[in-house]
Design a protein around this motif. Sequence first.
Motif, short mmCIF file in Angstrom:
data_model
loop_
_atom_site.label_atom_id
_atom_site.label_comp_id
_atom_site.label_asym_id
_atom_site.label_seq_id
_atom_site.Cartn_x
_atom_site.Cartn_y
_atom_site.Cartn_z
N GLY A 1 -28.36 -4.22 -12.62
CA GLY A 1 -28.54 -4.11 -11.18
C GLY A 1 -27.26 -4.21 -10.37
N ALA A 2 -26.44 -5.21 -10.65
CA ALA A 2 -25.16 -5.35 -9.96
C ALA A 2 -24.02 -4.73 -10.75
CB ALA A 2 -24.87 -6.84 -9.71
N ALA A 3 -24.14 -4.73 -12.08
CA ALA A 3 -23.03 -4.36 -12.94
C ALA A 3 -22.73 -2.86 -12.94
CB ALA A 3 -23.29 -4.84 -14.37
N GLU A 4 -23.76 -2.02 -13.04
CA GLU A 4 -23.48 -0.59 -13.19
C GLU A 4 -22.83 0.03 -11.95
OE1 GLU A 4 -25.47 3.72 -14.26
OE2 GLU A 4 -26.59 1.90 -14.76
N PRO A 5 -23.37 -0.18 -10.74
CA PRO A 5 -22.68 0.37 -9.57
C PRO A 5 -21.25 -0.16 -9.44
CG PRO A 5 -24.88 -0.35 -8.98
CD PRO A 5 -24.62 -0.87 -10.35
N LEU A 6 -21.05 -1.44 -9.79
CA LEU A 6 -19.71 -2.03 -9.72
C LEU A 6 -18.77 -1.35 -10.71
CD1 LEU A 6 -18.44 -4.52 -8.17
CD2 LEU A 6 -18.71 -5.76 -10.33
N PHE A 7 -19.27 -1.08 -11.90
CA PHE A 7 -18.45 -0.43 -12.92
C PHE A 7 -18.02 0.96 -12.47
CE2 PHE A 7 -17.53 2.03 -16.66
CZ PHE A 7 -16.89 1.14 -17.52
N ALA B 1 -15.58 6.13 -4.05
CA ALA B 1 -16.01 5.72 -5.40
C ALA B 1 -17.12 4.67 -5.31
CB ALA B 1 -14.82 5.16 -6.17
N PHE B 2 -17.04 3.80 -4.32
CA PHE B 2 -18.07 2.77 -4.11
C PHE B 2 -19.42 3.44 -3.89
CE2 PHE B 2 -19.19 -1.03 -1.09
CZ PHE B 2 -20.20 -1.42 -1.97
N THR C 1 -29.39 -2.57 -3.18
CA THR C 1 -29.30 -3.97 -2.74
C THR C 1 -28.31 -4.76 -3.58
OG1 THR C 1 -31.58 -3.90 -1.91
CG2 THR C 1 -30.64 -6.07 -2.37
N PHE C 2 -28.47 -4.69 -4.90
CA PHE C 2 -27.61 -5.48 -5.79
C PHE C 2 -26.21 -4.87 -5.90
CE2 PHE C 2 -31.71 -7.12 -6.72
CZ PHE C 2 -31.53 -8.39 -7.21
N GLY C 3 -26.16 -3.55 -6.00
CA GLY C 3 -24.86 -2.90 -6.13
C GLY C 3 -24.01 -3.01 -4.88
N THR C 4 -24.62 -2.86 -3.71
CA THR C 4 -23.87 -2.99 -2.46
C THR C 4 -23.37 -4.41 -2.28
OG1 THR C 4 -25.16 -1.24 -1.40
CG2 THR C 4 -23.99 -2.76 0.05
N ALA D 1 -22.69 -6.60 -4.66
CA ALA D 1 -21.59 -6.81 -5.61
C ALA D 1 -20.33 -6.12 -5.14
CB ALA D 1 -22.00 -6.30 -6.99
N GLY D 2 -20.46 -4.89 -4.65
CA GLY D 2 -19.29 -4.16 -4.17
C GLY D 2 -18.67 -4.80 -2.94
N ASP D 3 -19.51 -5.33 -2.05
CA ASP D 3 -18.99 -6.00 -0.86
C ASP D 3 -18.21 -7.26 -1.23
OD1 ASP D 3 -18.90 -6.21 2.09
OD2 ASP D 3 -20.15 -7.99 1.79
N ILE D 4 -18.73 -8.01 -2.20
CA ILE D 4 -18.02 -9.21 -2.67
C ILE D 4 -16.73 -8.82 -3.36
CG2 ILE D 4 -18.14 -11.10 -4.35
CD1 ILE D 4 -21.15 -11.30 -3.65
N GLN D 5 -16.77 -7.74 -4.14
CA GLN D 5 -15.55 -7.25 -4.80
C GLN D 5 -14.49 -6.86 -3.77
OE1 GLN D 5 -15.10 -7.06 -8.13
NE2 GLN D 5 -13.08 -6.09 -8.06
N ASN D 6 -14.90 -6.20 -2.71
CA ASN D 6 -13.96 -5.79 -1.66
C ASN D 6 -13.42 -6.98 -0.86
OD1 ASN D 6 -13.87 -3.00 -2.09
ND2 ASN D 6 -15.75 -2.65 -0.91
#
Length: 499
Positions: A103-109, A125-126, A360-363, A365-370
């Motif tokens: 859920g969070a891992a694939e969009p982040l990858f 890319a996000f 929901t999960f990917g966004t 995770a990406g927001d926290i990564q950014n």
Amino acid sequence: MKKVSNVFYITIALVVIFVLIGAIMPVRFEQVTTNLNAFISTNFGWYYMWLMIALIILSIFIIISPYGKIRLGKDNERPEFSTPTWIAMLFSAGLGIGLVFYGAAEPLFHGFLDSPLSEVGTEQAFKEGLSLTYFHWGFHGWAMYGLIALSLAFFQFRKGERGLISATLKPLFGDRMNGPFGIAIDVLATFATIFGVATSLGLGAMQINGGLNHLFGIDVSFASQFIIVAIVTVLFLASSWSGLSKGIRYLSNTNMVVAILLFFGVLFIGPTLLILNMFTDTFGLYIQNIVQWSFRTAPLEGDNRGWVDSWTIFYWAWWISWAPFVGMFIARVSRGRTIREFMIGVMIVPTFIIAIWFATFGTTAGDIQNSGVDLTQYSTELIAFNMYDQMSFSFILSALSILLLMTFFITSADSATFVLGMQTTRGSLTPPNTVKTIMGLSQSAVALILLYVGGLTALQNTIIAAALPFSFVVILMMFSLFKALKQELKTIKKIPKRK
């Protein structure tokens, strides 16, 4: 006890051989599966692409064609399960563990580690990372599930055949399906089912272990995963003994409740407005690019073919290997629905649920990564838990994830045990508990061996190898289904016209 078929004995023998080889020669086993994976991905990647594209086209044709008004059962039959319960069963059996694991891992990858289309870490890319995830989990896979389930349901409930893969090929091969050829087809389907489900059980055990480590410091090890699989095996076998209408129905509804709590928890605690905007934008990007991505084989040296092999080809193989199990289960719970209602429900509803889940999960995770917290440093099974650490109510979110993994684990294995029991008792809708127990233990044993010899890599390698032979059966099933549907229209005196 109903007499089991030869499919049961042959499949169990093959599983025992596989488990023994994996236990005795784990290093060699991993080498062989890795080489086999590379060979199939390189030489048959284009074939997997064309197969999944063809299934999308066939699904759309069936929905808009006169075949859509044919009922999966007698003309006066109505659905056994309510629509909400039916959707919950689709959700639990066909998705489950993978949604939590990736859920969070694939969009982040895709967005921040290895983007096949844009420079990693960029806004483009996000967004593409989310859209590519929808692509892997959306219409293609559910077209596969839907058509396999449609074929099984049509022949079983409309034509009175046994609920077996071999029975769906009778329009092509006739009574030969009652002999050795039919047994071979059913063994192939059963074997693919065991390995497809074992892969998901292995993923679930890895992430449950990761969550328990994150919350309570329990070691991430094969020993821990062995204990997790053993405990859950006892639970899903207990559920399977209670019967379909009780065990799986209650578990499916429980899954939905826990999944909804976790989903809305992340949605409202996370960046809600960004999630809604990203979902809207990236779902449109998915629809816009679905044709191009469906044909993308990355043939040239600079095209990043490794990404296609590791992700798209792996997913297409995973869907194929799960198709006998999920197809049989969906067919079993869909009696009484029209073909059009069935195909729209199976393709559209799960795809939309998947997209909003990953958004929901990917966004988040990406927001926290950014924001400066590097989530990509963690292994796949730990990314979601470390994401929760950056949010309010992190312990509750982590606990809900572990609970959801457990209930998905039990439901998927319970459903698979029922289907495997059907396949090995000549299509019985009430397979004996002894058979279900042995088949349940078999899939858990395969999951443990795959975890023992190589974890995630072994799981992915094996799924690609197991899917290839069954994919040829899928093609035969489609020819057989259309031949039977064409004949069915001729025998119906009058098809109601659209109003």
